[in-house]
Structures are given as structure tokens and as C-alpha cells.
Design an enzyme around this catalytic site. Structure first.
Site, PDB file in Angstrom:
ATOM      1  N   PHE A 128      -5.047  -6.164  -1.039  1.00  0.00           N
ATOM      2  CA  PHE A 128      -4.336  -6.722  -2.188  1.00  0.00           C
ATOM      3  C   PHE A 128      -2.852  -6.586  -1.916  1.00  0.00           C
ATOM      4  O   PHE A 128      -2.341  -5.487  -1.730  1.00  0.00           O
ATOM      5  CB  PHE A 128      -4.706  -6.013  -3.495  1.00  0.00           C
ATOM      6  CG  PHE A 128      -4.095  -6.700  -4.687  1.00  0.00           C
ATOM      7  CD1 PHE A 128      -4.700  -7.824  -5.241  1.00  0.00           C
ATOM      8  CD2 PHE A 128      -2.900  -6.266  -5.228  1.00  0.00           C
ATOM      9  CE1 PHE A 128      -4.128  -8.492  -6.310  1.00  0.00           C
ATOM     10  CE2 PHE A 128      -2.317  -6.932  -6.308  1.00  0.00           C
ATOM     11  CZ  PHE A 128      -2.933  -8.049  -6.852  1.00  0.00           C
ATOM     12  N   LYS A 133       5.647   0.046  -7.217  1.00  0.00           N
ATOM     13  CA  LYS A 133       4.922   0.903  -8.162  1.00  0.00           C
ATOM     14  C   LYS A 133       5.646   2.201  -8.552  1.00  0.00           C
ATOM     15  O   LYS A 133       6.464   2.204  -9.442  1.00  0.00           O
ATOM     16  CB  LYS A 133       3.521   1.192  -7.609  1.00  0.00           C
ATOM     17  CG  LYS A 133       2.604  -0.040  -7.705  1.00  0.00           C
ATOM     18  CD  LYS A 133       1.164   0.329  -7.514  1.00  0.00           C
ATOM     19  CE  LYS A 133       0.225  -0.865  -7.558  1.00  0.00           C
ATOM     20  NZ  LYS A 133      -0.046  -1.356  -8.900  1.00  0.00           N
ATOM     21  N   ASP A 188       1.813  -1.894   3.895  1.00  0.00           N
ATOM     22  CA  ASP A 188       1.994  -2.056   2.462  1.00  0.00           C
ATOM     23  C   ASP A 188       1.640  -0.714   1.817  1.00  0.00           C
ATOM     24  O   ASP A 188       0.464  -0.371   1.653  1.00  0.00           O
ATOM     25  CB  ASP A 188       1.074  -3.184   1.962  1.00  0.00           C
ATOM     26  CG  ASP A 188       1.113  -3.342   0.441  1.00  0.00           C
ATOM     27  OD1 ASP A 188       1.606  -2.432  -0.247  1.00  0.00           O
ATOM     28  OD2 ASP A 188       0.606  -4.369  -0.046  1.00  0.00           O
TER      29      ASP A 188
HETATM   30  C1  LIG Z   1      -1.111  -2.453  -2.197  1.00  0.00           C
HETATM   31  C2  LIG Z   1      -0.454  -3.356  -3.191  1.00  0.00           C
HETATM   32  N1  LIG Z   1       0.413  -4.274  -2.760  1.00  0.00           N
HETATM   33  C3  LIG Z   1       1.054  -5.101  -3.621  1.00  0.00           C
HETATM   34  C4  LIG Z   1       0.811  -5.048  -4.972  1.00  0.00           C
HETATM   35  C5  LIG Z   1       1.525  -5.985  -5.898  1.00  0.00           C
HETATM   36  O1  LIG Z   1       2.474  -5.292  -6.628  1.00  0.00           O
HETATM   37  P1  LIG Z   1       3.115  -5.956  -7.936  1.00  0.00           P
HETATM   38  O2  LIG Z   1       2.033  -6.059  -8.959  1.00  0.00           O
HETATM   39  O3  LIG Z   1       4.224  -5.009  -8.321  1.00  0.00           O
HETATM   40  O4  LIG Z   1       3.634  -7.286  -7.536  1.00  0.00           O
HETATM   41  C6  LIG Z   1      -0.104  -4.100  -5.460  1.00  0.00           C
HETATM   42  C7  LIG Z   1      -0.415  -4.035  -6.910  1.00  0.00           C
HETATM   43  O5  LIG Z   1      -1.423  -3.542  -7.330  1.00  0.00           O
HETATM   44  C8  LIG Z   1      -0.749  -3.243  -4.560  1.00  0.00           C
HETATM   45  O6  LIG Z   1      -1.637  -2.313  -4.969  1.00  0.00           O
END
Ligand SMILES: Cc1ncc(COP(=O)(O)O)c(C=O)c1O
Length: 395
Positions: free
Chosen positions: A135, A249, A220
Site C-alpha cells: 500500500f 504518518k 516506504d
Molecule cells: C506504507 C504506506 N504508504 C503510504 C501510505 C499513504 O499515506 P497517506 O494516507 O498519508 O497518503 C500509507 C497509508 O496508510 C501507508 O501505510
């Protein structure tokens, strides 16, 4: 349905199945609803409230900054931005930082950076290999990067340049690599996809492969970073270093912020090639600095590690009691509890009735991502509520 919930149905786009609670206040690991009911928060704003709700150091930093300077254009230097960038670099393996406003925006920028690197150093290579079950966010390009068809199908055709391969398979990455590949982008632990933990040697093998091919490794760490998995960054447990890392986050404990960090050699943007109006503004960066300073000075990752282990031990106890618990997995305070059937929704509601907020990760799994400042007492309380909620399933 309460007054506010009715208004929501009337005025707000329906993009998420909401839990029927309207939260109005938070303090530490607790939140209160519009009727004054108290809940222990093991959702933590989806792994965002790293220091809990309204932590004094964050409140003080935000209030002080709000009175001083909230936003400037990025044409000007600002002090909180530089201080937070310095603190991140001093405490990671990366050399340069760019701030934005969310995780998706950080990943999007990281992919742009990798494409720029590909143009300059790899003969125009632009493809990024990502994994199934990942994700990476909700922008169109990050939906293409996210290897889950439920997020992709509503929006096809998607931007090209992303190859989704099996997670935890170095062979799949090798097979997908061509002379068009500029980077591999991975979560050290797949959070939203299921708290999926790869084999111990997977990330090291990916690092080796990227080095061999001269391509970039983007980690990520939006969910795993900032102490969540028991070290400040998850890569520190893996004996490898990324070329690019993204954060968001928990970085400012609830104030919106995202960050791209890169090694010097991968930091190839030149003026005008990337930007953001709000990204790295004084307010968000003051909150980020206060959060990160507190995380580092108080060994919050160490707390996440030990309290997370205590949580896992407690869940193991419940697994012995309830046969329908099939798996417990996690790192630090990112933990999943899986069942033999699709009972997660019922368990979430049974926990809610008893004053615990938990996240339905999948129809058959829960995820716990409480504030990183909790202690064993809060875990005991959560386990006791969970025990009662699980008992409703067999009775
Ligand atoms: C691993 C990861 N990358 C990216 C995101 C996307 O972040 P945002 O919702 O702040 O755009 C999330 C959100 O849950 C995530 O868990």
C-alpha cells in the site's frame, strides 16, 4: 445515528465505512465521543498518533509556532524546516530531505526522484518494481504502485511504469528487472496489506540485487518508521540502507506531513523539478521536530519494542484460549491478529461496546497500532476487553 453522523451522510463523500462513533477529544492513548464515553485507542489515527493525542510537547510546539509563523512560500528559508531536516539526517542513513503533506505525496515524489535518477544515470529507465499486497497511497500513480486490485480496478487505466510482483520473492524482482527499471519500492513490513513480515534475508537480497543492477531501493517507511516497529526506522533491523526512504504518518504526531529522504547520490532534483505549496511549512515542521526530538530523547522505539512484545505475548495467551485465532504477527506496536473466519467486524464492534478502538485490517484480521507511548497497563486493559469481545463469538 447521532446528529453529526446524519449530517455526515448528507454532506460528506462516502469513501470509508465509518465506525459509528463521533470522536470529539483525545488525550494520551484515550479518546472521548460526543456523549463523553471514553475509549482506549489502539487505532491511533491509523498509526499516526505516535505520541498519543495532544501530547504536551506537540501542543506546545504547535501553539508556539501558530503564534509566530504558520506558512511561507518555499522560496524563503524557514527555521523549523531546516531543524527537522537536520534531525532526520543526523538520525538516519540518508543525507537530504524534502517535505510534503502526506504519505502518498511522499511516495509520488520518491518515484519522481527515481525517474529523474533513471533519466540522468540509467539511460532513461523509468519503471518501478513494487509488490502485491503493498500500500503506497491513493494518488493515481500510487494506486498503480499499490499491488492490490481492489484499489486499482475502479480506476483503470492507470499510469504506466509500475510492475507489481510477488512480495517476499527476490526471484520475482529479478525476473521483473529490465533495462527500463530505475527502482524497487517496498515496505519493510506490509502494513495495510496485512502486517506481512518478509523472510529475514529478503530485504538484504533486494539490496544486493539493486546494487548489482545499479538501480535504487526505495523503502516506504510511512507506516513502519518513527519507532513503530521497535527501532527508529525498520531498515535498522535489516542490516541494509535504502537509497530513498519515505515517511509521513507518525512524523508530526497528527499534524499532516510527509517526507522524502535520499542519499546524496540519489538526491538529483534541481530547482523547479519538484515542489509543494504547504510542504515543510513552519507549523508542520515545528510539530515534526517536537515529535521526533521526543521519540529520540525518550527511546520511544525501545518502548514500542518492549510493549509490543508484551502485547504479542498477551495475544498468544488469547490464542491458546480461542481456537479460532489462527495467527499473530507484528513488529513493535504494529501487530495483526488473524482469525479462521470473517469475524473481524463483529470483534471490532464488541471491542467498541467495551471501550476499545481496534482496526479491522481484513474481514478475518484485526490490526493494533496504538500510540507508541503506551505501557503494559494499557495493553493489559486492551487484552482484557479483547478477551471479553472474543468470548462473544463462541457464546
Ligand atoms: C506504507 C504506506 N504508504 C503510504 C501510505 C499513504 O499515506 P497517506 O494516507 O498519508 O497518503 C500509507 C497509508 O496508510 C501507508 O501505510
Amino acid at each position: 445515528m447521532s446528529y453529526w453522523q446524519e449530517l455526515e451522510h448528507k454532506y460528506y463523500m462516502s469513501t470509508v465505512e465509518r465506525v459509528p462513533v463521533t470522536l470529539v477529544r483525545g488525550q494520551g492513548a484515550r479518546v472521548w465521543d460526543e456523549y463523553g464515553r471514553e475509549y482506549l485507542d489502539f487505532v491511533g489515527g491509523w498509526a499516526v498518533n505516535s505520541l498519543g493525542h495532544c501530547h504536551p510537547v506537540v501542543v506546545e510546539a504547535v501553539v508556539g509556532q501558530v503564534r509566530t509563523l504558520i506558512q511561507t512560500s518555499n522560496q524563503f528559508y524557514t527555521v523549523p524546516q531546516v531543524r527537522l531536516a537536520e534531525l532526520l539526517v543526523q538520525n538516519s542513513c540518508l543525507d537530504k530531505v524534502f517535505f510534503c503533506n502526506s504519505g502518498a505525496e511522499a511516495n509520488e515524489g520518491a518515484v519522481k526522484l527515481a525517474r529523474r535518477y533513471g533519466k540522468l544515470n540509467l539511460g532513461g529507465a523509468f519503471e518501478v518494481i513494487t509488490t502485491m499486497g503493498s500500500f503506497h497511497g491513493r494518488t493515481l500513480a500510487m494506486v498503480a504502485a499499490t499491488g492490490q486490485s481492489k484499489f486499482q480496478q475502479p480506476y483503470v487505466p492507470l499510469p504506466n511504469g509500475f510492475i507489481n510482483v510477488e512480495y517476499n520473492s527476490i526471484g520475482a524482482i529479478k525476473a521483473a528487472t529490465t533495462n527500463q527499471t530505475c527502482a524497487v519500492m517496498l515496505e519493510p513490513v506490509q502494513g495495510e496489506g496485512g502486517v506481512n513480515i518478509p523472510d529475514d534475508d529478503y530485504l538484504a537480497a533486494v539490496r544486493q540485487w539493486c546494487d548489482l543492477k545499479g538501480i535504487l531501493l526505495i523503502l516506504d517507511e510511512i507506516q513502519t518508521g518513527l519507532g513503530r516497529t521497535g527501532t527508529l526506522f525498520a531498515y535498522q533491523q535489516l542490516g541494509i540502507e535504502p537509497d530513498i526512504m519515505t515517511l509521513a504518518k507518525g512524523l508530526a504526531s497528527g499534524i499532516p506531513i510527509g517526507a522524502i529522504l535520499a542519499k546524496e547520490r540519489a538526491s538529483v532534483f534541481t530547482p523547479g523539478e519538484h515542489g509543494s505549496t504547504f510542504g515543510g511549512n513552519p507549523l508542520a515542521c515545528a510539530a515534526g521536530y517536537a515529535t521526533l526530538r521526543f521519540i529520540i530523547d525518550n527511546d520511544i522505539p525501545g518502548n514500542a519494542n518492549s510493549v509490543g512484545q508484551y502485547l504479542i505475548n498477551g495475544l498468544e495467551g488469547l490464542k491458546r484460549k480461542f481456537q479460532f485465532i489462527t495467527d499473530i504477527r507484528g513488529r513493535g506496536l504494529l501487530v495483526a491478529l488473524e482469525f479462521s473466519s470473517d469475524i473481524a467486524e463483529s470483534i471490532v464492534m464488541a471491542c467498541l461496546d467495551r471501550g476499545l478502538l481496534a482496526n479491522r485490517l481484513k474481514p478475518n484480521a484485526l490490526r493494533f497500532m496504538p500510540p507508541l507511548i503506551i505501557g503494559n497497563d494499557e495493553v493489559d486493559e486492551a487484552l482484557s476487553i479483547l478477551d471479553k469481545a472474543l468470548s462473544t463469538i463462541i457464546s
